[in-house]
Design a protein around this motif. Structure first.
Motif, mmCIF file in Angstrom:
data_model
loop_
_atom_site.group_PDB
_atom_site.id
_atom_site.type_symbol
_atom_site.label_atom_id
_atom_site.label_comp_id
_atom_site.label_asym_id
_atom_site.label_seq_id
_atom_site.Cartn_x
_atom_site.Cartn_y
_atom_site.Cartn_z
ATOM 1 N N HIS A 69 0.795 -1.221 0.000
ATOM 2 C CA HIS A 69 0.000 0.000 0.000
ATOM 3 C C HIS A 69 0.833 1.278 0.000
ATOM 4 O O HIS A 69 0.638 2.151 -0.848
ATOM 5 N N ARG A 70 1.744 1.433 0.928
ATOM 6 C CA ARG A 70 2.507 2.691 1.028
ATOM 7 C C ARG A 70 3.340 2.953 -0.210
ATOM 8 O O ARG A 70 3.371 4.066 -0.724
ATOM 9 N N VAL A 90 -11.771 4.670 -1.246
ATOM 10 C CA VAL A 90 -13.108 4.093 -1.117
ATOM 11 C C VAL A 90 -13.252 3.619 0.325
ATOM 12 O O VAL A 90 -12.440 2.830 0.814
ATOM 13 N N LEU A 91 -14.281 4.098 1.002
ATOM 14 C CA LEU A 91 -14.450 3.821 2.430
ATOM 15 C C LEU A 91 -15.314 2.589 2.658
ATOM 16 O O LEU A 91 -16.430 2.668 3.151
ATOM 17 N N GLY A 145 -9.316 -7.802 2.119
ATOM 18 C CA GLY A 145 -8.323 -6.964 2.785
ATOM 19 C C GLY A 145 -7.777 -5.907 1.847
ATOM 20 O O GLY A 145 -8.279 -5.692 0.753
ATOM 21 N N GLY A 146 -6.760 -5.245 2.285
ATOM 22 C CA GLY A 146 -6.128 -4.224 1.472
ATOM 23 C C GLY A 146 -6.900 -2.918 1.500
ATOM 24 O O GLY A 146 -7.777 -2.687 2.334
ATOM 25 N N VAL A 182 -1.929 -5.695 -6.910
ATOM 26 C CA VAL A 182 -2.866 -4.647 -7.303
ATOM 27 C C VAL A 182 -3.867 -5.222 -8.297
ATOM 28 O O VAL A 182 -3.478 -5.864 -9.271
ATOM 29 N N VAL A 183 -5.152 -5.010 -8.031
ATOM 30 C CA VAL A 183 -6.212 -5.433 -8.947
ATOM 31 C C VAL A 183 -7.020 -4.182 -9.302
ATOM 32 O O VAL A 183 -7.410 -3.422 -8.416
ATOM 33 N N ALA A 184 -7.245 -3.973 -10.606
ATOM 34 C CA ALA A 184 -7.947 -2.765 -11.048
ATOM 35 C C ALA A 184 -9.075 -3.115 -12.004
ATOM 36 O O ALA A 184 -8.997 -4.092 -12.743
ATOM 37 N N PHE A 185 -10.116 -2.308 -11.955
ATOM 38 C CA PHE A 185 -11.115 -2.356 -13.014
ATOM 39 C C PHE A 185 -11.465 -0.925 -13.395
ATOM 40 O O PHE A 185 -11.342 -0.004 -12.607
#
Length: 105
Positions: A15-16, A44-45, A51-52, A90-93
């Motif tokens: 993350h950092r 995004v809250l 996790g993550g 990292v996973v993205a859409f």
């Protein structure tokens, strides 16, 4: 106007490093293509079952033609860099949003 929205979940252990890289390198690289007028990064809250941390990065572009030009000329190179540095951490859409109206108080 359109928003190219990239929602990303990043593992806690990366993350950092990812956040610093996004703010100092990746977002400026995307903006330097000249296809976007600005970018906004939001956390995004939600609590992810996996996790993550989850973020939405929103790039504003004037029209769909410019966005299509970004896909043709720049997207693969920039996505490859994310994969090279962070792999499966990292996973993205991605989604495209059309701005219908904006309101301010």
């Amino acid at each position: 106007m359109y928003i190219y929205n990239v929602t990303v979940n990043v593992e806690a252990g990366a993350h950092r490093e990812w956040l610093k890289w996004m703010q100092e390198a990746h977002i400026p690289d995307v903006l330097s293509t000249g296809k976007f007028t600005n970018a906004r990064m939001c956390r995004v809250l939600v609590t992810e079952e996996t996790g993550g941390y989850t973020y939405a990065i929103q790039y504003t572009t004037p029209d769909r033609d410019t966005l299509q030009q970004y896909y043709r000329e720049d997207a693969e190179r920039l996505r490859t860099e994310v994969s090279r540095l962070f792999g499966e951490k990292v996973v993205a859409f991605r989604t495209e949003l059309e701005i219908i109206s904006e309101h301010q108080h």
